[in-house]
Design an enzyme around this catalytic site. Structure first.
Site, PDB file in Angstrom:
ATOM      1  N   THR A  16       0.813  -1.219   0.000  1.00 41.96           N
ATOM      2  CA  THR A  16       0.000   0.000   0.000  1.00 41.96           C
ATOM      3  C   THR A  16       0.842   1.262   0.000  1.00 41.96           C
ATOM      4  O   THR A  16       0.479   2.270  -0.617  1.00 41.96           O
ATOM      5  CB  THR A  16      -0.905   0.022   1.260  1.00 41.96           C
ATOM      6  OG1 THR A  16      -1.729  -1.132   1.217  1.00 41.96           O
ATOM      7  CG2 THR A  16      -1.775   1.246   1.307  1.00 41.96           C
ATOM      8  N   ASP A  60       1.813  -6.751  -4.400  1.00 43.94           N
ATOM      9  CA  ASP A  60       1.000  -6.752  -3.186  1.00 43.94           C
ATOM     10  C   ASP A  60       1.553  -7.912  -2.359  1.00 43.94           C
ATOM     11  O   ASP A  60       1.794  -9.002  -2.887  1.00 43.94           O
ATOM     12  CB  ASP A  60      -0.466  -7.014  -3.562  1.00 43.94           C
ATOM     13  CG  ASP A  60      -1.382  -6.941  -2.353  1.00 43.94           C
ATOM     14  OD1 ASP A  60      -2.273  -6.078  -2.353  1.00 43.94           O
ATOM     15  OD2 ASP A  60      -1.219  -7.754  -1.409  1.00 43.94           O
ATOM     16  N   SER A  61       1.774  -7.687  -1.080  1.00 51.99           N
ATOM     17  CA  SER A  61       2.507  -8.696  -0.305  1.00 51.99           C
ATOM     18  C   SER A  61       1.735  -9.998  -0.136  1.00 51.99           C
ATOM     19  O   SER A  61       2.293 -10.990   0.324  1.00 51.99           O
ATOM     20  CB  SER A  61       2.930  -8.137   1.050  1.00 51.99           C
ATOM     21  OG  SER A  61       1.871  -8.142   1.960  1.00 51.99           O
ATOM     22  N   ASP A  93       0.391  -6.953   4.892  1.00 56.64           N
ATOM     23  CA  ASP A  93      -0.344  -8.219   5.060  1.00 56.64           C
ATOM     24  C   ASP A  93       0.561  -9.390   5.461  1.00 56.64           C
ATOM     25  O   ASP A  93       0.198 -10.185   6.322  1.00 56.64           O
ATOM     26  CB  ASP A  93      -1.092  -8.580   3.769  1.00 56.64           C
ATOM     27  CG  ASP A  93      -2.301  -7.680   3.542  1.00 56.64           C
ATOM     28  OD1 ASP A  93      -2.660  -6.923   4.471  1.00 56.64           O
ATOM     29  OD2 ASP A  93      -2.879  -7.716   2.445  1.00 56.64           O
ATOM     30  N   THR A 279       1.045 -22.463  19.819  1.00 57.45           N
ATOM     31  CA  THR A 279      -0.289 -22.118  20.326  1.00 57.45           C
ATOM     32  C   THR A 279      -1.040 -21.150  19.400  1.00 57.45           C
ATOM     33  O   THR A 279      -0.427 -20.291  18.768  1.00 57.45           O
ATOM     34  CB  THR A 279      -0.234 -21.533  21.754  1.00 57.45           C
ATOM     35  OG1 THR A 279      -1.553 -21.073  22.101  1.00 57.45           O
ATOM     36  CG2 THR A 279       0.717 -20.361  21.874  1.00 57.45           C
ATOM     37  N   GLN A 280      -2.357 -21.307  19.362  1.00 56.55           N
ATOM     38  CA  GLN A 280      -3.202 -20.361  18.610  1.00 56.55           C
ATOM     39  C   GLN A 280      -3.304 -19.028  19.339  1.00 56.55           C
ATOM     40  O   GLN A 280      -3.730 -18.033  18.760  1.00 56.55           O
ATOM     41  CB  GLN A 280      -4.631 -20.907  18.487  1.00 56.55           C
ATOM     42  CG  GLN A 280      -4.724 -22.186  17.739  1.00 56.55           C
ATOM     43  CD  GLN A 280      -6.155 -22.711  17.658  1.00 56.55           C
ATOM     44  OE1 GLN A 280      -7.104 -22.039  18.045  1.00 56.55           O
ATOM     45  NE2 GLN A 280      -6.291 -23.911  17.147  1.00 56.55           N
ATOM     46  N   CYS A 281      -2.982 -19.031  20.642  1.00 55.48           N
ATOM     47  CA  CYS A 281      -3.087 -17.790  21.412  1.00 55.48           C
ATOM     48  C   CYS A 281      -2.018 -16.817  20.916  1.00 55.48           C
ATOM     49  O   CYS A 281      -0.918 -17.224  20.545  1.00 55.48           O
ATOM     50  CB  CYS A 281      -2.850 -18.048  22.893  1.00 55.48           C
ATOM     51  SG  CYS A 281      -4.107 -19.075  23.625  1.00 55.48           S
TER      52      CYS A 281
HETATM   53  N1  ASP Z   1      -2.460  -5.648   0.559  1.00 52.78           N
HETATM   54  C1  ASP Z   1      -1.384  -4.781   0.952  1.00 52.78           C
HETATM   55  C2  ASP Z   1      -0.110  -5.595   0.980  1.00 52.78           C
HETATM   56  O1  ASP Z   1       0.131  -6.289   1.929  1.00 52.78           O
HETATM   57  C3  ASP Z   1      -1.649  -4.149   2.283  1.00 52.78           C
HETATM   58  C4  ASP Z   1      -0.539  -3.238   2.778  1.00 52.78           C
HETATM   59  O2  ASP Z   1       0.360  -2.855   2.065  1.00 52.78           O
HETATM   60  O3  ASP Z   1      -0.536  -2.883   3.937  1.00 52.78           O
HETATM   61  O4  ASP Z   1       0.664  -5.541   0.051  1.00 52.78           O
END
Ligand code: ASP
Length: 343
Positions: A16, A60-61, A93, A279-281
């Protein structure tokens, strides 16, 4: 003391922070990195020299994978001797996954690699990109006795610097998008930039920097839930070439004690598949044997993830499997911290 300004390399991978809105569709897409620098003229005011390099095609990640981890770490390796610090611009992400993986791949790191990104694009009036980027560069420029103060892979977001392999993305809306539940923040940016020096990673060896590029992705992640079926577990365990499984368990590392479940895991372990208990926690740690519901896991040889995050466990598994660690060493190697990823 030298008067030389720190030399910082900005590595743009996408996300982003460098996106623009497509006016026709309203969706966000990546744009040319050079425009990013034009949009933040304040970068000229920083007390360091900045160079930039970008992935050929920023992503985009959510499209990240180990091939990109190798590309990013190769950029760092190629420039390692010529720069004092690295700032990696990355989508939020999967930023914790990439920061975690690189913490294992970049062995004997003695320079900062600071991951950052933004929740709003740089062109947005209320963007968080500006502060995240500027402070990340400042953090990467910090020096003490002519050496970088930060010597590890970390993640800076919304006023806080974290150890990268301790972070998790916790919010898709707030600027405060990350948290490190099991390790204190490395620094906090307010009126002053306060570094918690006692929590910084220091390598115990003088061995030279070394990049490990061999990552083995023959792994699976199973999140337990009440009602998970024998068919689901058994089909995952039958995945061809499977070498290891991260089992996301309940609470302090607990699971069902149903005999079909324990038998499936036990057979997998006998067949050489490593099973890791995470753990999921979000906070706290696996303590196998604390409850009856984890005793059997311990007995059959499940490996304890202790307080590791799932993101770090994935990176560590791919790294250790890629190094051909012998079966009888694997449990000990996984349970021993490599770069501060578990307590
Ligand atoms: N979808 C975007 C990404 O991870 C979100 C971000 O950049 O924060 O590339």
């Amino acid at each position: 003391m030298s008067n030389k300004k720190p030399n910082i390399l900005l590595v743009y991978t996408g996300g982003t922070i460098g996106m623009v809105k497509d006016f026709k569709t309203g969706t966000l897409k990546t744009f040319n990195f050079n425009n990013l620098l034009k949009r933040i003229p304040e970068l000229e005011l920083l007390d360091c020299d900045i160079n930039t390099v970008s992935l050929e095609e920023p992503i985009d990640s959510s499209n990240i994978n180990p091939t990109y981890w190798v590309k990013i770490s190769e950029i760092i390796e190629q420039h390692y001797d010529y720069f004092d610090g690295f700032v990696v611009l990355h989508g939020s992400d999967t930023m914790s996954y990439t920061a975690s993986a690189l913490s294992f791949m970049l062995e004997n790191l003695k320079k900062p690699v600071v991951f950052t990104g933004a929740q709003l694009p740089i062109g947005d009036l209320r963007t968080d990109a500006r502060e995240n980027l500027i402070t990340s560069i400042q953090v990467a420029s910090l020096q003490e006795n002519d050496a970088p103060l930060i010597q590890e892979v970390c993640l800076y977001f919304e006023n806080k610097l974290y150890r990268g392999n301790r972070t998790t993305k916790i919010n898709a809306e707030n600027f405060q998008a990350f948290k490190s539940f099991n390790y204190p923040e490395l620094a906090e940016s307010g009126v002053h930039l306060k570094v918690n020096e006692k929590y910084l990673w220091r390598s115990k060896t003088d061995a030279p920097f070394k990049l490990h590029k061999n990552l083995d992705t023959n792994i699976a992640l199973i999140k337990l839930y009440p009602g998970i079926s024998e068919a689901v577990i058994s089909s995952i365990l039958k995945t061809p070439n499977l070498k290891a499984v991260i089992l996301e368990t309940f609470g302090a590392g607990n699971s069902s004690t149903a005999s079909w479940f324990i038998n499936l895991l036990s057979t997998a372990i006998e067949n050489g598949i490593h099973i890791i208990n995470v753990t999921q926690c979000l906070g706290g740690s696996v303590i196998m044997g604390h409850y009856e519901t984890s005793n059997q896991l311990k007995r059959i040889g499940v490996i304890s993830g202790n307080d590791i995050t799932t993101e770090a466990a994935l990176g560590k598994l791919m790294f250790l499997l890629g190094k051909d660690v012998s079966d009888n060493q694997f449990k000990m190697r996984f349970e021993t911290p490599i770069c501060g990823e578990l307590t």
